[in-house]
Design an enzyme around this catalytic site. Structure first.
Site, short mmCIF file in Angstrom:
data_model
loop_
_atom_site.label_atom_id
_atom_site.label_comp_id
_atom_site.label_asym_id
_atom_site.label_seq_id
_atom_site.Cartn_x
_atom_site.Cartn_y
_atom_site.Cartn_z
N CYS A 29 -36.03 32.76 -12.98
CA CYS A 29 -35.73 33.61 -11.98
C CYS A 29 -36.19 32.75 -10.63
O CYS A 29 -36.04 33.25 -9.41
CB CYS A 29 -36.55 34.96 -12.13
SG CYS A 29 -38.28 34.51 -11.92
N CYS A 79 0.21 3.72 3.58
CA CYS A 79 0.56 3.40 4.88
C CYS A 79 1.91 2.44 4.75
O CYS A 79 2.65 2.35 5.67
CB CYS A 79 -0.13 2.40 5.60
SG CYS A 79 -0.85 0.83 4.99
N CYS A 124 -6.74 2.33 4.69
CA CYS A 124 -6.50 3.76 4.21
C CYS A 124 -7.52 4.17 3.15
O CYS A 124 -7.67 5.33 3.54
CB CYS A 124 -5.02 3.57 3.53
SG CYS A 124 -3.58 3.25 4.68
N CYS A 168 1.02 -1.24 -0.18
CA CYS A 168 0.12 -0.10 -0.05
C CYS A 168 0.88 1.25 -0.28
O CYS A 168 1.78 1.45 0.91
CB CYS A 168 -0.86 -0.01 1.28
SG CYS A 168 -1.95 1.65 1.42
N CYS A 208 -23.94 66.25 6.77
CA CYS A 208 -24.45 65.34 5.96
C CYS A 208 -26.16 65.85 5.53
O CYS A 208 -26.63 66.32 6.51
CB CYS A 208 -24.64 63.94 6.78
SG CYS A 208 -25.82 62.70 5.89
N CYS A 239 -14.31 74.24 3.51
CA CYS A 239 -13.48 73.51 4.58
C CYS A 239 -13.70 72.02 4.59
O CYS A 239 -14.83 71.52 4.01
CB CYS A 239 -13.72 74.26 5.85
SG CYS A 239 -15.52 73.90 6.67
#
EC number: 2.3.2.31
Length: 474
Positions: free
Chosen positions: A340, A223, A246, A220, A422, A417
């Protein structure tokens, strides 16, 4: 029965039992006799095939198979009291893949061997001949054609073997018989039809290959332990071998991660994939159920005419009719638009959410003329135009404005300035660092020596009268 004959028979049967295993030789309990199974050693890449013009209608017609093993010849014998001094053993010779004529030719040769060994035990010589010389004696070569024909008709043997030897019920290639010769009654062909013969040959070949695999040692490469084939598994396409322990861990990790399409051979760059049967053999039932469900789902996802019911409580696959945008779930009967995924809206264009506008715009700009026409038919030309305009506006705002740190309203600064107000929430903020300012004393931010914007209330001006924006470096 003389004591010499009895002793010779007992010695011969004991010797055969010690030479051959229980599958090849079995002594009868009630009489002096037994049964031997003769397994022939085939040449490498030995092929059998079925002619597409076969008289019998077969799904396998016109196909060729490469095999490593053929079903054994079976020799049943009984020793008379005066064997071996006077009489030969009485026997029957049966086989699935040899015609009665070919079996009759072998029976005749067994008689000739008895004449050569008259007065001596002959069973071992018979078995050696059948095992080592049957193919040569009957001029059997690859490829081997399987055919159906009359069992009563016997063909004359040709002097030279043809490139393709026919395995049929009409006659044995290579048997020294005349056209008028009757088939030996000791020759038995225990097969019902050509289709059953093919299946029995393929099943036997597969079983013998598994038996040979289970008895060998393999390394194998996961392993690095040597284990018997019975503790290992190989991938069908590449034949790479790994131990089951394995592969079990490897499969379980991939399935838990949802990578059911990635159960590939661990060998680097090897495209071989484990079969569902191999996965089922190694993993637990609950994990295999998850593998089976995800594999089905991924397969359906690749089918262009399959969509899923958009209802979260359903999600069953629905077949889409060609040229139709309506899907009807067979479970909950929900009619929906396959484009959709919303309730079916007939000829009206699909509704587009705000989140999808950008994707729609990008898809439209990158599409060819045919795809653009399809998108216009699906969503409507006005919706496409709206998406283009809104995305252009969004790009302009991102380039020429900044968002309020409090409410996110886009603000454009023309002059003045760096203390901004906001228009949406009336919050004061600094244009340079975009930090919120105190309502009581917003200018403290620009007068405090500890502030990063100290003395930067107004942007600097160069000699040409252009404003130089001060930016806070990260």
């Amino acid at each position: 029965m003389s004591s010499e004959d009895r002793e010779a028979q007992e010695d011969e049967l004991l010797a055969l039992a010690s030479i051959y295993d229980g599958d090849e030789f079995r002594k009868a309990e009630s009489v002096q006799g037994g049964e031997t199974r003769i397994y022939l050693d085939l040449p490498q890449n030995f092929k059998i095939f079925v002619n597409g013009n076969s008289n019998e209608c077969l799904q396998n017609s016109g196909f060729e198979y490469t095999i490593c093993f053929l079903p054994p010849l079976v020799l049943n014998f009984e020793l008379p009291p005066d064997y071996p001094s006077t009489s030969p053993p009485s026997f029957t010779l049966s086989g699935k893949w040899l015609s009665p004529t070919q079996l009759s030719a072998l029976c005749k040769h067994l008689d000739n061997l008895w004449e050569e060994h008259h007065g001596s035990v002959v069973l071992f010589a018979w078995m050696q001949f059948l095992k080592e010389e049957t193919l040569t004696y009957l001029n059997i070569v690859s490829p081997f054609e399987l055919k159906m024909g009359s069992q009563k008709k016997v063909q004359r043997r040709t002097t030279q073997a043809s490139p393709t030897t026919e395995l049929d019920f009409e006659g044995a290639a290579g048997s020294d018989v005349d056209e008028e010769e009757v088939v030996d009654k000791r020759a038995v062909q225990d097969v019902e039809s050509l289709s059953s013969l093919i299946q029995e040959i393929l099943d036997f070949d597969q079983a013998q290959q598994i038996k040979c695999f289970n008895s060998k040692l393999f390394l194998c490469n996961i392993c690095f332990c040597e284990k018997l084939g019975s503790e290992c598994m190989y991938f069908m396409e590449c034949r790479h071998v790994y131990c089951k322990a394995c592969l079990k861990d490897y499969f379980e990790i991939q399935i838990r991660d949802g990578q059911v399409q990635c159960l590939n051979c661990p060998e680097p760059k090897c495209p071989s994939v484990a079969t569902p049967g191999q996965v089922k053999e190694l993993v637990e039932a609950e994990l295999f159920a998850r593998y089976d469900r995800l594999l089905l789902q991924s397969t359906l996802d690749l089918m262009a005419d399959v969509v899923y019911c958009p209802r979260p409580c359903c999600q069953l696959p629905v077949m889409q009719e060609p040229g139709c945008t309506m899907g009807i779930c067979s479970s909950c009967n929900f009619a929906f638009c396959t484009l959709c995924r919303l309730t079916y809206h007939g000829v009206s264009p699909c509704k587009v959410t705000a989140e999808k506008l950008m994707d729609l715009r990008n898809e439209y700009l990158q599409a060819d003329e045919a795809s653009k026409r399809f998108l216009e038919q699906r969503y409507g030309k006005r919706v496409i135009q709206k998406a283009l305009e809104e995305m252009e506006s969004k790009e302009w705002l991102e380039k020429n404005s900044k968002s309020c740190p409090c409410c996110g309203t886009p603000i454009e600064k023309l002059d003045g300035c760096n203390k901004m107000t906001c228009t949406g929430c009336m919050q004061y903020f600094c244009w340079i660092c975009m930090g919120s300012l105190s309502r009581a004393n917003p200018y403290k931010h620009f007068n405090d020596p500890a502030s990063p914007c100290f003395n930067r209330l107004f942007p600097a001006m160069d000699v040409n009268g252009d404003f130089l924006e001060d930016e806070i470096e990260d």
